[in-house]
Design a protein around this motif. Structure first.
Motif, PDB file in Angstrom:
ATOM      1  N   GLN A  15       0.751  -1.117   0.059  1.00  0.00           N
ATOM      2  CA  GLN A  15      -0.013  -0.035  -0.020  1.00  0.00           C
ATOM      3  C   GLN A  15       0.912   1.344   0.072  1.00  0.00           C
ATOM      4  N   TYR A  16       2.175   1.399   0.812  1.00  0.00           N
ATOM      5  CA  TYR A  16       2.864   2.429   0.676  1.00  0.00           C
ATOM      6  C   TYR A  16       3.582   2.520  -0.551  1.00  0.00           C
ATOM      7  N   ILE A  17       4.058   1.551  -1.213  1.00  0.00           N
ATOM      8  CA  ILE A  17       4.567   1.633  -2.563  1.00  0.00           C
ATOM      9  C   ILE A  17       3.638   2.257  -3.439  1.00  0.00           C
ATOM     10  N   SER A  18       2.408   1.546  -3.575  1.00  0.00           N
ATOM     11  CA  SER A  18       1.516   1.958  -4.880  1.00  0.00           C
ATOM     12  C   SER A  18       0.870   3.333  -4.366  1.00  0.00           C
ATOM     13  N   ALA A  19       1.087   4.117  -3.201  1.00  0.00           N
ATOM     14  CA  ALA A  19       0.473   5.248  -3.034  1.00  0.00           C
ATOM     15  C   ALA A  19       1.568   6.309  -3.458  1.00  0.00           C
ATOM     16  N   LEU A  20       2.807   5.778  -3.785  1.00  0.00           N
ATOM     17  CA  LEU A  20       4.062   6.683  -4.117  1.00  0.00           C
ATOM     18  C   LEU A  20       3.987   7.079  -5.609  1.00  0.00           C
ATOM     19  N   ASN A  21       4.386   8.197  -5.829  1.00  0.00           N
ATOM     20  CA  ASN A  21       4.386   8.501  -7.438  1.00  0.00           C
ATOM     21  C   ASN A  21       5.785   8.108  -7.827  1.00  0.00           C
ATOM     22  N   GLY A  22       6.178   7.725  -9.102  1.00  0.00           N
ATOM     23  CA  GLY A  22       7.396   7.597  -9.709  1.00  0.00           C
ATOM     24  C   GLY A  22       7.802   6.053  -9.952  1.00  0.00           C
ATOM     25  N   TYR A  23       8.720   6.095 -10.777  1.00  0.00           N
ATOM     26  CA  TYR A  23       9.565   4.654 -10.902  1.00  0.00           C
ATOM     27  C   TYR A  23      10.358   4.505  -9.820  1.00  0.00           C
ATOM     28  N   LYS A  24      10.289   3.642  -8.981  1.00  0.00           N
ATOM     29  CA  LYS A  24      10.801   3.404  -7.648  1.00  0.00           C
ATOM     30  C   LYS A  24      11.726   2.319  -7.691  1.00  0.00           C
ATOM     31  N   ILE A  25      12.929   2.932  -7.310  1.00  0.00           N
ATOM     32  CA  ILE A  25      14.269   2.007  -7.110  1.00  0.00           C
ATOM     33  C   ILE A  25      14.770   1.914  -5.802  1.00  0.00           C
ATOM     34  N   LEU A  26      14.839   0.671  -5.336  1.00  0.00           N
ATOM     35  CA  LEU A  26      15.292   0.638  -3.710  1.00  0.00           C
ATOM     36  C   LEU A  26      16.450   0.101  -3.885  1.00  0.00           C
ATOM     37  N   ILE A  27      17.367   0.748  -3.321  1.00  0.00           N
ATOM     38  CA  ILE A  27      18.825   0.243  -2.978  1.00  0.00           C
ATOM     39  C   ILE A  27      18.667  -0.497  -1.550  1.00  0.00           C
ATOM     40  N   TRP A  62      11.164 -10.185  -2.915  1.00  0.00           N
ATOM     41  CA  TRP A  62      10.121  -9.798  -2.046  1.00  0.00           C
ATOM     42  C   TRP A  62       9.851  -8.416  -2.244  1.00  0.00           C
ATOM     43  N   TRP A  63      10.878  -7.577  -2.173  1.00  0.00           N
ATOM     44  CA  TRP A  63      10.480  -6.205  -2.568  1.00  0.00           C
ATOM     45  C   TRP A  63       9.962  -5.918  -3.974  1.00  0.00           C
ATOM     46  N   ALA A  64      10.589  -6.679  -4.906  1.00  0.00           N
ATOM     47  CA  ALA A  64      10.172  -6.610  -6.442  1.00  0.00           C
ATOM     48  C   ALA A  64       8.745  -7.076  -6.246  1.00  0.00           C
ATOM     49  N   GLY A  65       8.349  -7.729  -5.683  1.00  0.00           N
ATOM     50  CA  GLY A  65       6.933  -8.314  -5.405  1.00  0.00           C
ATOM     51  C   GLY A  65       6.107  -7.534  -4.911  1.00  0.00           C
ATOM     52  N   ALA A  66       6.669  -6.765  -3.852  1.00  0.00           N
ATOM     53  CA  ALA A  66       5.728  -5.694  -3.297  1.00  0.00           C
ATOM     54  C   ALA A  66       5.612  -4.644  -4.239  1.00  0.00           C
ATOM     55  N   GLY A  67       6.421  -4.330  -5.199  1.00  0.00           N
ATOM     56  CA  GLY A  67       5.801  -3.188  -6.030  1.00  0.00           C
ATOM     57  C   GLY A  67       6.930  -2.240  -6.319  1.00  0.00           C
ATOM     58  N   PHE A  68       8.479  -2.649  -5.894  1.00  0.00           N
ATOM     59  CA  PHE A  68       9.464  -1.488  -6.746  1.00  0.00           C
ATOM     60  C   PHE A  68       9.650  -2.280  -7.922  1.00  0.00           C
ATOM     61  N   GLN A  69       9.861  -0.959  -8.708  1.00  0.00           N
ATOM     62  CA  GLN A  69      10.273  -1.419 -10.177  1.00  0.00           C
ATOM     63  C   GLN A  69      11.797  -2.139 -10.343  1.00  0.00           C
ATOM     64  N   GLU A  70      12.570  -1.698  -9.436  1.00  0.00           N
ATOM     65  CA  GLU A  70      14.122  -2.204  -9.247  1.00  0.00           C
ATOM     66  C   GLU A  70      14.352  -2.415  -7.967  1.00  0.00           C
TER      67      GLU A  70
END
Length: 176
Positions: free
Chosen positions: A65-77, A89-97
């Motif tokens: 829910q947090y990830i989907s509420a946020l704008n942009g192409y999201k990359i998690l380091i 797991w993080w990719a499955g949660a919604g981060f693009q990278e």
């Protein structure tokens, strides 16, 4: 035109971070809401944003829910708290990278969660998080910039603003 933004240590859903870091929020609900508002006022859907670790605490559905509420192409380091789950797991949660280790961006900037060792003879600069408000670390120097949420006013910073502040930072060697 696409812009690039950075922030670290959002700690969505982490109740204790408010006390640990003296965050100016009554509770996690207010913190989460303000972080989302600040992010979405700053980052558009077409922009790219690097989250330099320690994104959120909670169950997968909450984090999604947090990830989907946020704008942009999201990359998690990934940061130390993100490593409780694998990259997939993080990719499955919604981060693009999702990236597990530090990366080099634009041939010169090392992006990491924890600050990296950089000396004046190295041709690199480090954009990092992890240290929150720890006074042992500077906000900005010619070769480093901290984007922990506490230091950015809980607002993602644009890459151009970061590089401008780094270029204008006082060089301690010149000042002596």
């Amino acid at each position: 035109m696409k812009k690039v933004f950075f922030i670290a240590d959002t700690h969505f859903g982490h109740k204790e971070i408010i006390n640990f870091e003296n965050r100016p929020f009554k509770n996690t609900e207010e913190m989460n809401e303000i972080l989302i508002q600040n992010w979405n006022k700053t980052v558009s859907e077409k922009d790219e944003i690097f989250l330099l670790g320690d994104f959120a605490f909670g169950e997968k559905e909450e984090i999604q829910q947090y990830i989907s509420a946020l704008n942009g192409y999201k990359i998690l380091i990934m940061g130390n708290h993100d490593r409780v789950y694998p990259q997939s797991w993080w990719a499955g949660a919604g981060f693009q990278e999702v990236i597990q280790y530090p990366v080099i961006y634009k041939e010169w900037f090392m992006l990491s969660h924890e600050p990296l060792y950089i000396n004046k003879n190295m041709p690199y600069a480090n954009i990092f998080g992890h240290v929150h408000g720890n006074p042992l670390y500077t906000d900005v120097s010619r070769q480093s910039f901290c984007v922990s949420a506490e230091r950015t006013g809980y607002i993602p910073l644009e890459f151009e603003e970061i590089t401008e502040k780094m270029q204008n930072a006082i060089n301690p060697e010149v000042e002596k």
